[in-house]
Scaffold this active site. Structure first.
Site, short mmCIF file in Angstrom:
data_model
loop_
_atom_site.label_atom_id
_atom_site.label_comp_id
_atom_site.label_asym_id
_atom_site.label_seq_id
_atom_site.Cartn_x
_atom_site.Cartn_y
_atom_site.Cartn_z
N GLU A 6 -4.19 -9.01 3.50
CA GLU A 6 -5.09 -8.62 4.61
C GLU A 6 -6.32 -9.50 4.74
OE1 GLU A 6 -3.59 -6.61 2.54
OE2 GLU A 6 -2.73 -4.92 3.63
N GLU A 19 0.84 -1.21 0.00
CA GLU A 19 0.00 0.00 0.00
C GLU A 19 0.87 1.26 0.00
OE1 GLU A 19 -2.63 -1.25 3.36
OE2 GLU A 19 -4.18 -0.67 1.93
#
Ligand code: NAI
Length: 711
Positions: free
Chosen positions: A138, A118
């Site tokens: 995630e 990210e």
């Protein structure tokens, strides 16, 4: 090409600042330095914001963010995830990158996972070393990417691909990421130098990912990806949220979508599922370690031998070949050897036909397999694993012949399910080279590998087994010798309780339905039909003479076997498979009713809640017994075994973790009911003591990051 003009060294948990005069102008390189895997901790986030602002203040032309040591960033530090996150949070760091007027390039190597990816997506450009592994794991940890992953990834790859990568928590190499648009160049050499070279060559300026127009793609493809992900996610709320968020990336208001993603992330990371998955994350890493054992003692394994080319031998050979090892497989005669070889080859061909394996890789695997009927062919291997019939005398004879034929350093492993490995190795001159490597069927697919440390197994043999497990991509759990080791022993207690529930009044399909609703992949009776009822039948016959005559005995499976109902392979078992699906069968119901009256049982209503709690109690009690005996090293290892080998729902953390989260008085009541139902011969384990020992603390692990490459 570059000359260094100023440098502030990093320190553990910090970010180093280095300013260089380069062909791309004055470039500041920020080195993330948080060993062992540069997990994105508070210190790292703070250091990045400070470094960026200093670079801007000093008038730099560009910034490169790189990782010190073996990778870029393996993920956010999961130990911070159980509590409020201290500012600056990762979105704040990315906002600072986007607000900076100069281009920021992420220089990736090793891994860039989770928060690490990210961060990279928040930069203007990404340059990666060949082989860098990239992904957003995630969803596998119970939450969703929370720092723009669901918004920036689809702007580069398109929504369908982003849904696939995020919901499957897929890791891809940089070369694939280049084709997907996730990285802009794959370059050999020092990653920071490569990033500077990229800037100098391409003269690229500012390009915020969040401002990009997503690539055009057919809506039908997005919908197909969403439907597939939702189905595979088995209704987990975070998977549905991840799909929704990626689809929202097409909307006009990026800021609102980012805020939405962050809110979902904040809520899900503290939800029960995510806490359980983080527990398991650390438990799985602990399971691969043995107190006081130096893994450096592991011997190199360059080639392996497999003896027995049946169900397990073939699966083990496929697993070894898949990990790049040369395999010599031994069968009883040349014909059986050739049969095993062609069966293994056919499996690889099938995988090629389904697009799961490349043709070149399949060819390579087949080329690395040789077969023989003589153990003398094993001369060059470092480790031999036997998977011949489950017969003690056969295995003893085989081990002594192997010892005579092979050098003293060759490690000898057995895949036995139940036999006593100490007894098996007792007659050898070097019993220290023997250990158990207990695979689960199919051995190339199932994650669990029980590494059995027999009484005389040497540290070197044990370390070799653990390292090999890692190489095969397996989850090791270390067990001592004992009937059924960890998994099969606990499972036997569970199955026995399930059969008693049927004897006492529950229908087999009601038991299966209750436990699948709890989250198990399959119920115990569906599993029994799949594996075949005859193996347990043979074992019960063997044990008949020594069975405690007072113990409650459930004869229903014997009656099924006598009626030729051996499970799926005969089209009928606990269920009827005539229609292609498992259907309850009135003949089975009649047979059960007859057995109940023969046993003098008046059937009673047993609800789904009681079924689940009794099955859990049976598992937890047996686990406590075997932990007490030292068969498992630690309570959390049982959770790791059940989740990775027996379809226990991962998001519940494991049976002991589940029990620890229950009201203690209710668990005691369940155990009392279990004792009453099992009756004579029941052995109560020290459940309260074991649950008190369960390591639930997230802080209990070494630095944990989403990527998991912490060892
Ligand atoms: P299997 O019956 O499918 O295969 C055994 C193979 O060993 C046969 O192909 C046979 O020809 C060969 N064999 C027998 N004696 C031999 C010898 N002296 N030299 C060379 N080959 C010989 O049995 P399966 O299911 O593969 O089981 C093998 C071992 O793995 C057993 O110890 C079993 O308990 C264990 N195991 C089985 C699991 C399963 O799900 N089937 C799971 C985990 C362990």
């Amino acid at each position: 090409m570059t000359s260094q003009t100023a440098a502030t060294p990093a320190g553990p948990g910090r970010v180093g600042f280095e300013s260089r005069d380069t062909a791309a102008g004055r470039v500041v390189v920020l080195h993330i330095d948080n060993p062992p895997v540069n997990a994105g901790s508070h210190g790292v986030r703070h250091g990045l914001v400070e470094g960026l602002s200093r670079a801007c203040a000093e008038g730099a032309d560009a910034v490169v963010i790189a990782g010190a040591g073996r990778c870029f960033v393996a993920g956010s530090d999961l130990r911070e995830f159980g509590k409020p996150l201290a500012p600056p949070e990762l979105p704040d760091v990315i906002r600072a990158i986007e607000a900076a007027p100069l281009p920021v390039v992420a220089a990736l190597h090793g891994v860039a996972l989770g928060g690490g990816l990210e961060l990279a997506l928040g930069c203007d450009w990404r340059v990666a070393a060949p082989g860098t592994m990239i992904g957003l794991p995630e969803v596998s940890l119970g939450f969703v990417p929370g720092a723009g992953g669901t918004q920036r990834m689809p702007r580069l790859t398109g929504q369908a691909r982003a849904i696939e990568l995020i919901c499957d928590a897929t890791r891809i190499p940089a070369e694939t990421a280049l084709a997907d648009g996730l990285v802009d160049a794959v370059v050999e050499g020092d990653p920071a130098e490569a990033a500077i070279g990229f800037l100098a060559e391409t003269k690229r300026g500012k390009r915020r990912t969040i401002e990009l127009t997503p690539p055009a793609e057919p809506v039908a493809e997005i919908e197909a990806a969403a439907a597939r992900a939702t189905k595979r996610g088995r209704g987990r709320p975070n998977v549905a949220e991840a799909v929704r968020l990626v689809r929202a990336s097409a909307g006009p208001d990026a800021a609102a979508a980012l805020a939405d993603e962050r809110a979902v992330f904040q809520q899900l990371r503290l939800a029960e599922d995510a806490v359980a998955l983080r527990y398991l994350f650390f438990a799985e890493r602990r399971a691969a370690a043995v107190e006081g054992l130096d893994l450096a003692l592991a011997r190199p394994v360059r080639a392996v031998g497999v003896i027995g080319g049946g169900t397990m031998g073939q699966g083990i050979a496929r697993a070894m070949l898949g990990a790049g090892l040369p395999v010599t497989l031994i069968e009883r005669d040349a014909e059986a050897a050739a049969r095993a070889q062609s069966a293994i080859g056919a499996t690889f061909d099938g995988q090629v036909a389904k697009g799961r394996l490349g043709a070149v890789e399949a060819r390579d695997r087949k080329d690395r397999l040789s077969v023989d009927a003589d153990i003398a062919a094993l001369g060059g291997v470092d480790l031999v694993i036997e998977a011949v019939f489950e017969e003690m005398s056969l295995k003893i004879d085989l081990l002594s012949r192997l010892e005579a034929a092979l050098p003293a350093e060759t490690i000898l492993a057995t895949n036995t399910s139940y036999l006593d490995i100490d007894a098996m190795a007792a007659g050898l001159s070097h019993p220290d080279r023997v250990l158990g490597l207990h695979f689960f069927s199919p051995a190339d697919v199932m994650a669990l590998l029980e590494v059995v440390r027999a009484a005389r197994t040497s540290d070197a043999a044990l370390a070799t087994g653990l390292k090999l497990a890692r190489r095969l991509g397996k989850q090791p759990v270390v067990a001592r010798v004992g009937e059924g080791f960890i998994g099969n022993r606990v499972y036997a207690a569970y199955r026995r309780r399930a059969e008693l529930l049927v004897l006492d009044g529950a229908a087999p399909e009601a038991v299966d339905a209750a436990i699948t609703a709890f989250g198990f992949a399959m119920g115990p009776f569906a599993v029994a039909d799949m594996s075949g009822l005859d193996i347990a039948w043979a074992m019960r016959k063997r044990q008949a003479a020594t069975r405690d005559p007072r113990a409650r005995y459930v004869a229903i499976p014997d009656r099924l076997c006598e009626a030729g109902r051996l499970g799926r392979k005969t089209g009928r078992g606990w269920y009827d498979y005539g229609s292609g699906r498992a259907m309850p069968d009135p003949e089975v119901a009649a047979l059960i009713a007859a057995e109940r009256s023969a046993a003098g049982v008046t059937p009673r209503e047993i609800g789904a809640e009681e079924i689940c709690r009794q099955l859990m109690a049976a598992i937890v009690n047996e686990a406590a017994c075997l932990i007490d005996e030292g068969i498992a090293q630690r309570p959390s290892d049982v959770d790791v075994a059940l989740v990775n080998g027996y379809g226990f729902p991962r998001w519940r953390g494991g049976p002991l973790y589940w029990a620890k989260g229950q009201d203690a008085a209710a668990v005691q009541a369940d155990l009392a009911a279990l004792a009453a139902a099992v009756g004579p011969g029941f052995r109560a384990g020290p459940v309260a003591v074991v649950l008190a020992r369960l390591e639930t603390a997230e802080a209990g692990g070494a630095a944990g990051s989403q990527g998991g490459d912490t060892a």
